[in-house]
Design an enzyme around this catalytic site. Structure first.
Site, mmCIF file in Angstrom:
data_model
loop_
_atom_site.group_PDB
_atom_site.id
_atom_site.type_symbol
_atom_site.label_atom_id
_atom_site.label_comp_id
_atom_site.label_asym_id
_atom_site.label_seq_id
_atom_site.Cartn_x
_atom_site.Cartn_y
_atom_site.Cartn_z
ATOM 1 N N SER A 141 0.839 -1.186 0.000
ATOM 2 C CA SER A 141 0.000 0.000 0.000
ATOM 3 C C SER A 141 0.880 1.244 0.000
ATOM 4 O O SER A 141 1.736 1.382 -0.858
ATOM 5 C CB SER A 141 -0.955 -0.069 1.196
ATOM 6 O OG SER A 141 -2.090 0.704 0.940
ATOM 7 N N GLU A 194 -3.758 14.210 1.305
ATOM 8 C CA GLU A 194 -3.907 13.099 2.256
ATOM 9 C C GLU A 194 -2.648 12.859 3.082
ATOM 10 O O GLU A 194 -2.723 12.542 4.270
ATOM 11 C CB GLU A 194 -4.270 11.814 1.496
ATOM 12 C CG GLU A 194 -4.449 10.631 2.425
ATOM 13 C CD GLU A 194 -4.848 9.340 1.713
ATOM 14 O OE1 GLU A 194 -5.500 9.406 0.658
ATOM 15 O OE2 GLU A 194 -4.496 8.271 2.235
ATOM 16 N N TRP A 253 -10.237 2.535 -5.850
ATOM 17 C CA TRP A 253 -9.368 3.593 -5.323
ATOM 18 C C TRP A 253 -7.884 3.321 -5.570
ATOM 19 O O TRP A 253 -7.083 4.220 -5.768
ATOM 20 C CB TRP A 253 -9.635 3.718 -3.808
ATOM 21 C CG TRP A 253 -8.899 4.825 -3.127
ATOM 22 C CD1 TRP A 253 -7.847 4.708 -2.255
ATOM 23 C CD2 TRP A 253 -9.169 6.225 -3.232
ATOM 24 N NE1 TRP A 253 -7.449 5.946 -1.824
ATOM 25 C CE2 TRP A 253 -8.250 6.893 -2.412
ATOM 26 C CE3 TRP A 253 -10.118 6.975 -3.955
ATOM 27 C CZ2 TRP A 253 -8.233 8.275 -2.273
ATOM 28 C CZ3 TRP A 253 -10.102 8.358 -3.833
ATOM 29 C CH2 TRP A 253 -9.166 8.995 -2.997
ATOM 30 N N HIS A 285 -7.200 -6.017 1.310
ATOM 31 C CA HIS A 285 -6.037 -5.168 1.032
ATOM 32 C C HIS A 285 -4.824 -5.636 1.835
ATOM 33 O O HIS A 285 -4.901 -5.783 3.056
ATOM 34 C CB HIS A 285 -6.425 -3.728 1.409
ATOM 35 C CG HIS A 285 -5.406 -2.685 1.055
ATOM 36 N ND1 HIS A 285 -4.721 -2.661 -0.130
ATOM 37 C CD2 HIS A 285 -4.983 -1.603 1.754
ATOM 38 C CE1 HIS A 285 -3.914 -1.608 -0.146
ATOM 39 N NE2 HIS A 285 -4.054 -0.951 0.983
HETATM 40 C C1 MCU Z 1 -2.586 2.249 -1.459
HETATM 41 O O1 MCU Z 1 -2.038 3.044 -0.435
HETATM 42 C C2 MCU Z 1 -2.793 3.888 0.383
HETATM 43 C C3 MCU Z 1 -3.667 4.814 -0.414
HETATM 44 O O2 MCU Z 1 -2.861 5.550 -1.304
HETATM 45 C C4 MCU Z 1 -4.383 5.766 0.540
HETATM 46 O O3 MCU Z 1 -5.269 6.603 -0.146
HETATM 47 C C5 MCU Z 1 -5.135 5.022 1.600
HETATM 48 O O4 MCU Z 1 -5.564 5.931 2.524
HETATM 49 O O5 MCU Z 1 -4.271 4.131 2.245
HETATM 50 C C6 MCU Z 1 -3.635 3.172 1.452
HETATM 51 C C7 MCU Z 1 -2.810 2.402 2.435
HETATM 52 O O6 MCU Z 1 -1.669 2.723 2.667
HETATM 53 O O7 MCU Z 1 -3.456 1.444 3.129
HETATM 54 C C8 MCU Z 1 -2.765 0.778 4.159
#
Ligand code: MCU
Length: 415
Positions: free
Chosen positions: A228, A282, A326, A362
């Site tokens: 992520s 963000e 997303w 995720h």
């Molecule tokens: C995919 O990584 C992020 C994403 O870019 C964000 O928008 C979201 O808030 O969090 C994701 C993440 O890091 O989840 C653990």
């Protein structure tokens, strides 16, 4: 909403028309520079123009220098990589500082302690190394986050746990300039968190080189992973640190394996995908310099397929999850489809993997990707030539999306 441009005749129409180019102010080096090449020589690289027309609606052509000349050889590709790295640092990632004057390390227990000094300031940080049993040398995977990797790490590979949040905080927008990197370089340094973490990875590799006899880690076989937000980080580490032998970004999504232009086009067409405008509010993953471009990403002289250009021809296996719009269901597919063409030009398709598989939450690794991941780690970290197929480009979705429309440039065979 539609599912992407399907016409093969025209570039996607998104943002500013290409007939009205915007000139970016730039202070990039305007003289030609010598760059070390993969063949051990140096090539004279063309100068980066002082300004250039950069309103491009399709993904920019990685095989044309900013000054307009074509890349036809692998030596020129090394020059183009240096140019691409400068452009990313200037407009999006912030400056990636070179190796500081002093790096020292000690290894005790499972802890590698690293001290770094430059310009009269110093910081220390440490990583935990979980080693396989037996005697080394062992390959290792640096994992973003101290809780452990969210991909399965095979027996025979050490895991190095890196507290990337301690190096550069990523709580939210208020994390700007916080963490050890900024203690060393100052809170107003241009690097975003992704760049600061990559710098941390470089110092871990420095430390491993200094302590080979104690750690037993083979510094020619180091991978990096994270999921992520930390997957974005793993991709940028692979892009900025050439000593990374295997880059394994997991569900990095938008801001990682996704391209800004595809996301902007999607959101203009009814999708809801993370895009440049949202991402800079963000969190602090990118440089503050990037803020000026998020409302017109077509101005950028690169997109994220060219982050993979910086990794090339080193092996990379990109894992994505299509269950969350997303995270860039279309944009990572299209972006990495374009990225793959760079490996094609280098004759290195066996070093490029993109795999989009759903049906899991995720950052929870699906068994459907096990064979692919083991092939990558087996071949590139465990020296097992027969570990499996690594020329991978697949999605389990039925996507109506034309990669070639978004990457309309011809692909040379670089000599
Ligand atoms: C995919 O990584 C992020 C994403 O870019 C964000 O928008 C979201 O808030 O969090 C994701 C993440 O890091 O989840 C653990």
């Amino acid at each position: 909403p539609g599912t992407g441009p399907t016409s093969s005749t025209a570039a996607p129409t998104t943002g500013a028309p290409t007939s009205k180019p915007t000139t970016l102010p730039t202070t990039l080096t305007t003289s030609s520079t010598a760059t070390a090449t993969s063949t051990g020589g140096t090539a004279t690289c063309p100068a980066i123009p002082g300004s250039f027309c950069a309103s491009i609606s399709a993904l920019p052509d990685p095989f044309t220098f900013a000054g307009g000349s074509k890349v036809t050889t692998k030596d020129q590709w090394a020059c183009r990589q240096a140019e691409i790295s400068s452009l990313f640092q200037k407009y999006e990632l912030g400056t990636y500082p070179p190796k500081p004057s002093t790096v020292s390390a000690t290894y005790s227990g499972n802890t590698l302690s690293i001290s770094v000094s430059t310009a009269g300031k110093s910081i220390s940080f440490s990583v935990t190394i979980n080693k396989p049993s037996g005697s080394g040398p062992f390959p290792a995977i640096i994992n973003y986050g101290t809780a452990g990797a969210s991909i399965p790490i095979p027996a025979g590979v050490a895991t190095i746990l890196f507290d990337n949040d301690g190096m550069a905080a990523q709580q939210d927008g208020s994390s700007r300039g916080k963490g050890k990197f900024y203690d060393l370089y100052g809170s107003s340094h241009s690097a975003g968190a992704l760049t600061a973490w990559a710098w941390g990875v470089s110092r871990i590799v420095d430390a491993l080189e200094l302590t080979k006899a104690q750690t037993g880690i083979d510094t020619a076989r180091i991978g990096v992973t994270g999921c992520s937000r930390n997957g974005k980080g793993a991709l940028v580490a692979g892009a900025l640190e050439p000593r990374i032998a295997l880059t394994l970004p997991q569900e990095s999504g938008a801001g990682g394996a996704g391209c800004w232009r595809i996301e902007a086009w999607q959101n203009a067409n009814g999708y809801s995908v993370q895009d440049a405008k949202e991402i800079v509010g963000e969190n602090v993953w990118f440089s503050p310099n990037f803020n000026s471009y998020v409302n017109n990403v077509n101005q950028l002289p690169f997109d994220h397929h060219m982050l993979a250009a910086l990794v090339s021809p080193r092996p990379i296996y990109i894992m994505e999850n299509p269950d969350y719009e997303w995270l860039g269901l279309l944009s990572t597919y299209g972006c990495m489809g374009a990225a793959r063409k760079q490996y094609q030009a280098l004759g290195a398709l066996n070093n490029f993997g993109y795999s989009q598989v759903g049906g899991h939450s995720h950052c929870s690794f699906p068994s459907a990707q096990s064979a692919e991941l083991s092939a990558y780690i087996g071949k590139f970290l465990l020296n097992n030539a027969n570990a499996g197929t690594t020329n991978i480009f697949r999605t389990d979705q039925n996507l109506n999306f034309s990669i070639d429309t978004w990457s309309p440039w011809s692909v040379p065979t670089l000599s």
